[in-house]
Design an enzyme around this catalytic site. Structure first.
Site, PDB file in Angstrom:
ATOM      1  N   VAL A 451      59.050 -14.240  98.150  1.00  0.00           N
ATOM      2  CA  VAL A 451      57.669 -13.912  98.530  1.00  0.00           C
ATOM      3  C   VAL A 451      57.516 -14.003 100.042  1.00  0.00           C
ATOM      4  O   VAL A 451      56.645 -13.388 100.648  1.00  0.00           O
ATOM      5  CB  VAL A 451      56.682 -14.880  97.839  1.00  0.00           C
ATOM      6  CG1 VAL A 451      55.250 -14.585  98.236  1.00  0.00           C
ATOM      7  CG2 VAL A 451      56.845 -14.796  96.337  1.00  0.00           C
ATOM      8  N   TYR A 453      59.109 -12.811 102.328  1.00  0.00           N
ATOM      9  CA  TYR A 453      59.751 -11.747 103.077  1.00  0.00           C
ATOM     10  C   TYR A 453      58.947 -11.298 104.287  1.00  0.00           C
ATOM     11  O   TYR A 453      59.491 -11.152 105.377  1.00  0.00           O
ATOM     12  CB  TYR A 453      60.059 -10.558 102.164  1.00  0.00           C
ATOM     13  CG  TYR A 453      60.690  -9.423 102.915  1.00  0.00           C
ATOM     14  CD1 TYR A 453      62.034  -9.520 103.322  1.00  0.00           C
ATOM     15  CD2 TYR A 453      59.956  -8.304 103.284  1.00  0.00           C
ATOM     16  CE1 TYR A 453      62.598  -8.519 104.053  1.00  0.00           C
ATOM     17  CE2 TYR A 453      60.529  -7.298 104.021  1.00  0.00           C
ATOM     18  CZ  TYR A 453      61.851  -7.402 104.390  1.00  0.00           C
ATOM     19  OH  TYR A 453      62.422  -6.413 105.119  1.00  0.00           O
ATOM     20  N   GLU A 454      57.638 -11.105 104.081  1.00  0.00           N
ATOM     21  CA  GLU A 454      56.805 -10.601 105.180  1.00  0.00           C
ATOM     22  C   GLU A 454      56.837 -11.553 106.357  1.00  0.00           C
ATOM     23  O   GLU A 454      57.015 -11.164 107.510  1.00  0.00           O
ATOM     24  CB  GLU A 454      55.343 -10.413 104.732  1.00  0.00           C
ATOM     25  CG  GLU A 454      55.125  -9.397 103.667  1.00  0.00           C
ATOM     26  CD  GLU A 454      55.029 -10.011 102.293  1.00  0.00           C
ATOM     27  OE1 GLU A 454      54.441  -9.401 101.421  1.00  0.00           O
ATOM     28  OE2 GLU A 454      55.554 -11.138 102.132  1.00  0.00           O
ATOM     29  N   LEU A 455      56.672 -12.822 106.021  1.00  0.00           N
ATOM     30  CA  LEU A 455      56.679 -13.815 107.084  1.00  0.00           C
ATOM     31  C   LEU A 455      57.989 -13.751 107.857  1.00  0.00           C
ATOM     32  O   LEU A 455      58.024 -13.753 109.075  1.00  0.00           O
ATOM     33  CB  LEU A 455      56.501 -15.193 106.487  1.00  0.00           C
ATOM     34  CG  LEU A 455      56.706 -16.337 107.487  1.00  0.00           C
ATOM     35  CD1 LEU A 455      55.674 -16.255 108.604  1.00  0.00           C
ATOM     36  CD2 LEU A 455      56.659 -17.667 106.807  1.00  0.00           C
ATOM     37  N   SER A 457      60.070 -11.337 108.225  1.00  0.00           N
ATOM     38  CA  SER A 457      60.259 -10.178 109.115  1.00  0.00           C
ATOM     39  C   SER A 457      59.428 -10.323 110.380  1.00  0.00           C
ATOM     40  O   SER A 457      59.896  -9.997 111.486  1.00  0.00           O
ATOM     41  CB  SER A 457      59.944  -8.863 108.378  1.00  0.00           C
ATOM     42  OG  SER A 457      58.687  -8.988 107.745  1.00  0.00           O
TER      43      SER A 457
END
Ligand SMILES: *[C@@H]1O[C@H](CO)[C@@H](O)[C@H](O)[C@H]1NC(C)=O
Ligand SMILES: *[C@@H]1O[C@H](CO)[C@@H](O)[C@H](O)[C@H]1NC(C)=O
Ligand SMILES: *[C@@H]1O[C@H](CO)[C@@H](O)[C@H](O)[C@H]1NC(C)=O
Ligand SMILES: *[C@@H]1O[C@H](CO)[C@@H](O)[C@H](O)[C@H]1NC(C)=O
Ligand SMILES: *[C@@H]1O[C@H](CO)[C@@H](O)[C@H](O)[C@H]1NC(C)=O
Length: 540
Positions: A451, A453-455, A457
């Site tokens: 979850v 992942y966004e952080l 990147s």
């Protein structure tokens, strides 16, 4: 007494046996040309004595074969019983001789050698004797076989007559000069003619075996460093026999130096019966004249002499660093080195404390001018599942309590500080941009959770653009960092802090010090907690 009588009897028997040993038992015999000579058969037992009538003598000669010998064979030969006599023996008597009695026979091979023109004896007929020096040297001229007919005997040493009477003998304590060839010449009248028989002893005088070869202790040549004007003692010591002497040679061609004295020696007996002697040569007020001269110590014994040399050299003060200065210098250098090593070691171990102290001392503050709002953005696994409760407590309660309330930092915790709603990813991105540090609380669940992942990147960008520094807190032990994005894996190990629930509680623990060290320097004073001691955390 029986046991006393026995050895005496034996001695007498032996004496009789040897004195009567005149028969010729050796099968190969050498004789000297021109001397009376005899062969006597050695009867094996006395039982054959009755058979003397049957005795025959033969000579075997290369060309003529075996010839019986009789009184008529040669005027020089006489036969009686077991004995064959030659008056005298000549070169052509060489050959094989056989004694025969009934079934018994015995063979000899006789070799007659020519008489030496220059010598009174024949080298091949020498009896060797070795005598230790000072021990009894005896030479008796006695002939077992011819003694009864000997008219006169002369004793020669190295072919020079030294005695001439019926029974000459030599008996003395051996000296080295007694060594030589002793020849007894027995004169034998026979049929109106005077013959002579020789017997030669080669006497070798050797050193007393109980005497040692004396030795001087120490090296053959010793250089002694001296200061001019001082006294010096040269000690010469030796292991020697009682009668050996030790002395110093210090005489020059024109006498000796007035400042050189040989002292009385000392002697101590060793347990082996030898002597340990030492003798001092005292040189007072050493002057240039005493330098480079060979002072010799000598031990002299019957066996020879041994010498050691001592040479005085001037001590060169200017060239040599005196020993004590050198030692002192070495000690100081070593102490300085040890001190430096200690300081460096302490500095390495306590560098965090030193840096924090320095930061506090100069009142440095990195936060005033960079226009950022937060000191750190805290990132952790946010699903509030029961098994992640501890992480949640740590990130939302423990971290802010210590960093904000105790140390005066301002944290951004997404759950706490951000009003729900809006685009989460964008929001996170802008919050990270407003923060000076990114604190990531690592745990196994964090890393297996996609979850984030966004952080991650966004993080990546921040890292690549070098706008933010990252602090990793290993909340539960992590052995494999390959789950982390490439950029996080490159973090130096000191940027990864390990949380240990049992030891990291106090404000003074290494964990919080290291965290403060990684946080930006800030002078703003916090609103202090009631208690200075951090309350024990509950794990739920
Ligand atoms: C012993 O006899 C030989 C000859 O047989 C003779 O030449 C020699 O001189 C004699 N030796 C002495 C010491 O008379
Ligand atoms: C030697 O001969 C005598 C008589 O001539 C005899 O009595 C004696 O037993 C003999 N000895 C030996 C050892 O044969
Ligand atoms: C030795 O012999 C000579 C004659 O050859 C004789 O005059 C002399 O007495 C003898 N000496 C001894 C000790 O027999
Ligand atoms: C000389 O040396 C010997 C042996 O090394 C020692 O026993 C002796 O005491 C020394 N003498 C002096 C006067 O130093
Ligand atoms: C001592 O011995 C050395 C060599 O053995 C010699 O050259 C020197 O002359 C000797 N000195 C004395 C004083 O005899």
């Amino acid at each position: 007494m029986h046991h006393r009588g026995l050895p005496l009897t034996l001695l007498i028997l032996m004496f009789i046996n040897t004195s009567e040993e005149t028969c010729t038992s050796r099968p190969h015999i050498t004789a000297a040309e021109g001397e009376p000579f005899y062969l006597q058969y050695c009867p094996p037992t006395s039982e054959h004595e009755n058979e003397t009538d049957s005795i025959k003598w033969y000579k075997t000669n290369g060309s003529r074969g075996k010839v019986e010998l009789g009184s008529s064979s040669s005027p020089r030969i006489t036969l009686h019983g077991y004995v064959l006599e030659f008056w005298p023996v000549e070169l052509d008597d060489s050959g094989r001789y056989t004694f025969q009695m009934g079934n018994y026979s015995y063979d000899w091979t006789l070799n007659v050698i020519g008489r030496s023109k220059d010598s009174c004896f024949t080298e091949k007929q020498i009896i060797s004797k070795t005598v230790e020096v000072k021990k009894s040297l005896q030479v008796f001229c006695e002939h077992n076989y011819y003694q009864k007919v000997v008219n006169r005997t002369s004793l020669y040493k190295n072919c020079e007559k030294i005695e001439n009477n019926k029974d000459p003998f030599l008996k003395k304590n051996a000296e080295f000069r007694d060594q030589g060839y002793y020849t007894c010449v027995f004169f034998l009248p026979h049929n109106g003619k005077l013959f002579n028989v020789t017997k030669t002893f080669k006497i070798t005088v050797i050193k007393d075996r109980s005497n040692i070869n004396p030795v001087l202790l120490g090296p053959k040549l010793t250089y002694v460093k001296v200061e001019l004007g001082k006294d010096v003692q040269l000690n010469c010591s030796a292991l020697l026999n009682e009668k050996d002497v030790v002395y110093w040679n210090f005489w020059r061609a024109n006498g000796s130096d007035p400042n050189v004295h040989e002292e009385e020696g000392t002697r101590i007996k060793t347990s082996e019966g030898k002597w340990h002697a030492s003798k001092i040569l005292r040189i007072e007020n050493v002057n240039e004249h005493n330098l480079h001269f060979s002072y010799n110590c000598t031990v002299a014994s019957e066996g020879g002499i041994d010498t050691r040399s001592f040479i005085l050299l001037k001590k060169e003060d200017l060239v040599d660093i005196p020993g004590y200065v050198f030692t002192r210098g070495m000690i100081i250098a070593v102490l300085i080195l040890v001190a430096v090593v200690c300081l460096v070691t302490v500095g390495v171990i306590y560098r965090v404390d030193v840096a924090l102290f320095y930061r506090h001392f100069i009142g440095r503050d990195e936060t005033l001018t960079d226009g950022k709002t937060y000191d750190a953005f805290v990132s952790y696994l946010k699903e509030c599942q029961p098994e992640h409760g501890a992480e949640h407590t740590f990130a939302v309660e423990t971290l802010p309590r210590v960093l904000e309330r105790h140390f005066g930092y301002k944290l951004c915790i997404f759950e706490r500080d951000v009003v729900p709603g809006g685009a989460v990813a964008d929001e996170i991105h802008s919050l990270i941009e407003k923060s000076r540090r990114l604190i990531i609380v690592l745990s196994k669940s964090y890393m297996s959770n996609e979850v984030r992942y966004e952080l991650e990147s966004g993080l990546h960008e921040a890292l690549v653009e070098r706008k933010i520094k990252i602090i990793l807190i290993e909340f539960t032990p992590v052995s494999d960092f390959s789950f982390l994005p490439q950029s996080l894996r490159l973090l130096k190990s000191h940027r990864i802090l390990k949380w240990k629930a049992d030891t990291s509680l106090s404000y003074n623990s290494r964990f919080w010090k290291n965290l403060l060290y990684l946080m930006p320097a800030k002078t703003a004073k916090p609103c202090r907690d009631e208690s200075e001691v951090f309350p024990v955390l509950s794990q739920s």
